[in-house]
Motif scaffolding. Structure first.
Motif, PDB file in Angstrom:
ATOM      1  N   HIS A  57       0.833  -1.206   0.000  1.00 18.86           N
ATOM      2  CA  HIS A  57       0.000   0.000   0.000  1.00 18.86           C
ATOM      3  C   HIS A  57       0.864   1.252   0.000  1.00 18.86           C
ATOM      4  N   TYR A  60       2.113   1.863  -3.486  1.00 16.14           N
ATOM      5  CA  TYR A  60       1.085   2.358  -4.395  1.00 16.14           C
ATOM      6  C   TYR A  60       0.487   3.694  -3.960  1.00 16.14           C
ATOM      7  N   ARG A  62      -0.985   4.581  -1.034  1.00 14.03           N
ATOM      8  CA  ARG A  62      -2.066   4.590  -0.041  1.00 14.03           C
ATOM      9  C   ARG A  62      -1.461   4.534   1.351  1.00 14.03           C
ATOM     10  N   ARG A  63      -0.918   5.661   1.781  1.00 14.23           N
ATOM     11  CA  ARG A  63      -0.225   5.694   3.066  1.00 14.23           C
ATOM     12  C   ARG A  63      -1.156   5.425   4.243  1.00 14.23           C
ATOM     13  N   ASP A  64      -2.436   5.798   4.107  1.00 18.25           N
ATOM     14  CA  ASP A  64      -3.371   5.525   5.198  1.00 18.25           C
ATOM     15  C   ASP A  64      -3.558   4.022   5.399  1.00 18.25           C
ATOM     16  N   LEU A  65      -3.705   3.292   4.298  1.00 15.88           N
ATOM     17  CA  LEU A  65      -3.841   1.843   4.410  1.00 15.88           C
ATOM     18  C   LEU A  65      -2.516   1.176   4.777  1.00 15.88           C
ATOM     19  N   VAL A 105     -12.583   1.777   4.879  1.00 12.90           N
ATOM     20  CA  VAL A 105     -11.998   2.324   3.657  1.00 12.90           C
ATOM     21  C   VAL A 105     -12.252   1.394   2.477  1.00 12.90           C
ATOM     22  N   THR A 106     -12.182   0.094   2.695  1.00 14.39           N
ATOM     23  CA  THR A 106     -12.417  -0.870   1.622  1.00 14.39           C
ATOM     24  C   THR A 106     -13.861  -0.796   1.136  1.00 14.39           C
ATOM     25  N   ALA A 109     -14.276   2.407  -0.881  1.00 12.05           N
ATOM     26  CA  ALA A 109     -13.612   2.329  -2.183  1.00 12.05           C
ATOM     27  C   ALA A 109     -14.415   1.473  -3.153  1.00 12.05           C
TER      28      ALA A 109
END
Length: 118
Positions: A57, A60, A62-65, A105-106, A109
């Protein structure tokens, strides 16, 4: 045609197979591997899977994930090596907090993807 690879799914699949292999070894062959509890190795394999997904993550963007999966890895490791009740509770609290964020979040999204496609 757009060819994409689900790196997260692959990492989770590999980690699950490794963890199940350790668990199966623990259950049906021997409780230890080179003196280390195989059930603990199975749990550590899941923690390593969370860490690998965190790195993916982060790669890619997505630092939060990445952060949430890293916290989950730390929580699971804490539960794995805990020697007292407060350590287990601390690890479980980290797992619940990070898992809740990842799930939220998932779901969001996927809902956004449905709106864009549909």
């Amino acid at each position: 045609m757009d060819d994409t690879v689900d790196a997260q799914g692959t990492a989770i699949g590999v980690g699950t197979v490794v963890a199940l292999a350790f668990f199966g070894y623990n259950r049906y062959i021997n409780e230890t591997i080179f003196g280390i509890d195989a059930a603990m190795l199975a749990t550590a394999a899941f923690a390593a899977t969370f860490a690998a997904v965190a790195v993916l993550h982060g790669t890619y963007g997505r630092r939060d994930l990445a952060f949430a999966n890293g916290v989950a890895a730390i929580g699971l490791l804490l539960v794995t090596v805990a020697v007292s009740g407060p350590q287990v509770l601390g690890g479980l609290a980290l797992l619940v907090a990070s898992g809740s964020y990842i799930a939220l979040v998932t779901v969001r999204a996927r809902a956004e993807n449905r709106e864009l496609v549909g």
